[in-house]
Motif scaffolding. Structure first.
Motif, PDB file in Angstrom:
ATOM      1  N   LEU A   1      18.011 -22.455   3.791  1.00 29.68           N
ATOM      2  CA  LEU A   1      19.291 -22.774   4.825  1.00 29.68           C
ATOM      3  C   LEU A   1      18.892 -24.348   5.058  1.00 29.68           C
ATOM      4  CD1 LEU A   1      21.642 -22.507   6.686  1.00 29.68           C
ATOM      5  CD2 LEU A   1      19.753 -21.608   8.657  1.00 29.68           C
ATOM      6  N   ALA A   2      17.661 -24.831   5.082  1.00 26.73           N
ATOM      7  CA  ALA A   2      17.396 -26.085   5.377  1.00 26.73           C
ATOM      8  C   ALA A   2      17.816 -26.975   4.197  1.00 26.73           C
ATOM      9  CB  ALA A   2      15.779 -26.448   5.844  1.00 26.73           C
ATOM     10  N   GLN A   3      17.580 -26.416   3.302  1.00 22.38           N
ATOM     11  CA  GLN A   3      18.169 -27.292   1.967  1.00 22.38           C
ATOM     12  C   GLN A   3      19.432 -27.501   1.857  1.00 22.38           C
ATOM     13  OE1 GLN A   3      16.429 -29.249  -0.364  1.00 22.38           O
ATOM     14  NE2 GLN A   3      18.175 -29.841  -1.116  1.00 22.38           N
ATOM     15  N   GLN A   4      20.161 -26.402   2.296  1.00 22.84           N
ATOM     16  CA  GLN A   4      21.785 -26.390   2.353  1.00 22.84           C
ATOM     17  C   GLN A   4      22.078 -27.263   3.258  1.00 22.84           C
ATOM     18  OE1 GLN A   4      24.230 -24.901   0.028  1.00 22.84           O
ATOM     19  NE2 GLN A   4      22.236 -24.662  -1.247  1.00 22.84           N
ATOM     20  N   LEU A   5      21.775 -27.559   4.448  1.00 27.74           N
ATOM     21  CA  LEU A   5      22.019 -28.184   5.391  1.00 27.74           C
ATOM     22  C   LEU A   5      21.993 -29.781   5.193  1.00 27.74           C
ATOM     23  CD1 LEU A   5      20.929 -26.390   8.660  1.00 27.74           C
ATOM     24  CD2 LEU A   5      23.218 -26.740   8.163  1.00 27.74           C
ATOM     25  N   LYS A   6      20.826 -29.943   4.561  1.00 31.50           N
ATOM     26  CA  LYS A   6      20.219 -31.182   4.089  1.00 31.50           C
ATOM     27  C   LYS A   6      21.319 -31.952   3.213  1.00 31.50           C
ATOM     28  CE  LYS A   6      16.729 -33.988   2.061  1.00 31.50           C
ATOM     29  NZ  LYS A   6      15.200 -33.991   1.281  1.00 31.50           N
ATOM     30  N   GLU A   7      21.862 -31.033   2.322  1.00 26.77           N
ATOM     31  CA  GLU A   7      22.848 -31.630   1.200  1.00 26.77           C
ATOM     32  C   GLU A   7      24.081 -31.673   1.948  1.00 26.77           C
ATOM     33  OE1 GLU A   7      22.790 -28.466  -1.856  1.00 26.77           O
ATOM     34  OE2 GLU A   7      20.788 -28.757  -2.246  1.00 26.77           O
ATOM     35  N   LEU A   8      24.341 -30.677   2.878  1.00 29.38           N
ATOM     36  CA  LEU A   8      25.762 -31.095   3.370  1.00 29.38           C
ATOM     37  C   LEU A   8      25.878 -32.482   4.206  1.00 29.38           C
ATOM     38  CD1 LEU A   8      26.506 -27.554   4.860  1.00 29.38           C
ATOM     39  CD2 LEU A   8      27.772 -28.608   3.181  1.00 29.38           C
ATOM     40  N   GLU A   9      24.567 -32.853   4.927  1.00 29.13           N
ATOM     41  CA  GLU A   9      24.479 -34.014   5.700  1.00 29.13           C
ATOM     42  C   GLU A   9      24.498 -35.138   4.592  1.00 29.13           C
ATOM     43  OE1 GLU A   9      21.216 -36.085   8.853  1.00 29.13           O
ATOM     44  OE2 GLU A   9      20.663 -34.296   7.629  1.00 29.13           O
ATOM     45  N   GLU A  10      23.746 -34.999   3.662  1.00 26.60           N
ATOM     46  CA  GLU A  10      23.770 -35.970   2.732  1.00 26.60           C
ATOM     47  C   GLU A  10      25.267 -36.525   2.166  1.00 26.60           C
ATOM     48  OE1 GLU A  10      21.074 -34.703  -0.317  1.00 26.60           O
ATOM     49  OE2 GLU A  10      19.094 -35.311   1.160  1.00 26.60           O
ATOM     50  N   ASP A  11      26.012 -35.112   2.129  1.00 21.08           N
ATOM     51  CA  ASP A  11      27.380 -35.491   1.550  1.00 21.08           C
ATOM     52  C   ASP A  11      28.277 -35.994   2.421  1.00 21.08           C
ATOM     53  OD1 ASP A  11      26.453 -34.533  -1.143  1.00 21.08           O
ATOM     54  OD2 ASP A  11      27.170 -32.557  -0.615  1.00 21.08           O
ATOM     55  N   GLY A  12      27.913 -36.076   3.786  1.00 23.01           N
ATOM     56  CA  GLY A  12      28.670 -36.531   4.948  1.00 23.01           C
ATOM     57  C   GLY A  12      29.495 -35.481   5.704  1.00 23.01           C
ATOM     58  N   LEU A  13      29.197 -34.181   5.283  1.00 25.28           N
ATOM     59  CA  LEU A  13      30.119 -33.244   5.827  1.00 25.28           C
ATOM     60  C   LEU A  13      29.750 -32.632   7.271  1.00 25.28           C
ATOM     61  CD1 LEU A  13      30.590 -31.164   2.512  1.00 25.28           C
ATOM     62  CD2 LEU A  13      31.939 -32.656   3.733  1.00 25.28           C
ATOM     63  N   ILE A  14      28.339 -32.929   7.462  1.00 27.88           N
ATOM     64  CA  ILE A  14      27.890 -32.523   8.947  1.00 27.88           C
ATOM     65  C   ILE A  14      27.191 -33.635   9.380  1.00 27.88           C
ATOM     66  CG2 ILE A  14      28.159 -30.007   8.618  1.00 27.88           C
ATOM     67  CD1 ILE A  14      24.825 -30.147   7.982  1.00 27.88           C
ATOM     68  N   ASN A  15      27.005 -33.692  10.695  1.00 29.33           N
ATOM     69  CA  ASN A  15      25.946 -34.804  11.476  1.00 29.33           C
ATOM     70  C   ASN A  15      24.803 -33.791  11.870  1.00 29.33           C
ATOM     71  OD1 ASN A  15      27.389 -37.035  11.292  1.00 29.33           O
ATOM     72  ND2 ASN A  15      28.640 -36.418  12.862  1.00 29.33           N
ATOM     73  N   ARG A  16      23.675 -34.523  11.926  1.00 27.59           N
ATOM     74  CA  ARG A  16      22.535 -34.044  12.269  1.00 27.59           C
ATOM     75  C   ARG A  16      21.767 -34.697  13.651  1.00 27.59           C
ATOM     76  NH1 ARG A  16      16.488 -34.021  10.722  1.00 27.59           N
ATOM     77  NH2 ARG A  16      15.786 -31.943  11.058  1.00 27.59           N
ATOM     78  N   LYS A  17      21.508 -33.873  14.671  1.00 35.09           N
ATOM     79  CA  LYS A  17      21.030 -34.952  15.889  1.00 35.09           C
ATOM     80  C   LYS A  17      19.681 -34.063  16.325  1.00 35.09           C
ATOM     81  CE  LYS A  17      21.781 -36.781  20.327  1.00 35.09           C
ATOM     82  NZ  LYS A  17      22.897 -36.778  21.473  1.00 35.09           N
ATOM     83  N   VAL A  18      18.583 -34.867  16.156  1.00 37.79           N
ATOM     84  CA  VAL A  18      17.286 -34.374  16.674  1.00 37.79           C
ATOM     85  C   VAL A  18      16.818 -34.695  17.738  1.00 37.79           C
ATOM     86  CG1 VAL A  18      14.784 -34.243  15.949  1.00 37.79           C
ATOM     87  CG2 VAL A  18      16.680 -34.378  14.262  1.00 37.79           C
ATOM     88  N   TYR A  19      16.305 -33.866  18.762  1.00 38.49           N
ATOM     89  CA  TYR A  19      16.211 -34.200  20.101  1.00 38.49           C
ATOM     90  C   TYR A  19      14.483 -33.983  20.108  1.00 38.49           C
ATOM     91  CZ  TYR A  19      20.908 -33.223  21.604  1.00 38.49           C
ATOM     92  OH  TYR A  19      22.315 -33.324  21.629  1.00 38.49           O
ATOM     93  N   ALA A  20      14.011 -35.254  20.803  1.00 34.86           N
ATOM     94  CA  ALA A  20      12.443 -35.246  21.186  1.00 34.86           C
ATOM     95  C   ALA A  20      12.143 -34.213  22.178  1.00 34.86           C
ATOM     96  CB  ALA A  20      12.214 -36.631  21.395  1.00 34.86           C
ATOM     97  N   SER A  21      11.952 -33.094  21.898  1.00 32.05           N
ATOM     98  CA  SER A  21      11.517 -32.137  22.849  1.00 32.05           C
ATOM     99  C   SER A  21      10.713 -31.085  22.323  1.00 32.05           C
ATOM    100  CB  SER A  21      12.974 -31.152  23.227  1.00 32.05           C
ATOM    101  OG  SER A  21      13.436 -30.700  22.269  1.00 32.05           O
ATOM    102  N   VAL A  22      10.249 -30.132  23.198  1.00 33.09           N
ATOM    103  CA  VAL A  22       9.068 -29.158  22.679  1.00 33.09           C
ATOM    104  C   VAL A  22       9.758 -28.037  23.561  1.00 33.09           C
ATOM    105  CG1 VAL A  22       6.883 -28.322  22.918  1.00 33.09           C
ATOM    106  CG2 VAL A  22       7.358 -30.822  22.494  1.00 33.09           C
TER     107      VAL A  22
END
Length: 57
Positions: free
Chosen positions: A2-23
């Motif tokens: 799943l992580a690989q597929q999401l990375k590819e979709l992000e690289e292709d500009g189809l999705i955005n990924r937002k990372v929050y600095a949290s625990v």
């Protein structure tokens, strides 16, 4: 996988990924305008699959 597929979709500009600095770590994904252009294609494939399943094809 799943992580690989999401990375590819992000690289292709189809999705955005937002990372929050949290625990614990938090990541949110959203569809881009470019990604939204794939919706009619996906809908068409879904409709074909439903017709095939129902014996209409």
């Amino acid at each position: 996988m799943l992580a690989q597929q999401l990375k590819e979709l992000e690289e292709d500009g189809l999705i955005n990924r937002k990372v929050y600095a949290s625990v614990p770590p938090k990541v949110e994904y959203s569809i881009t305008e470019k990604g939204k252009t794939t919706i009619p294609i996906i809908d068409s494939l879904r409709n074909w699959g439903e017709n095939f399943k129902d014996g209409k094809i």
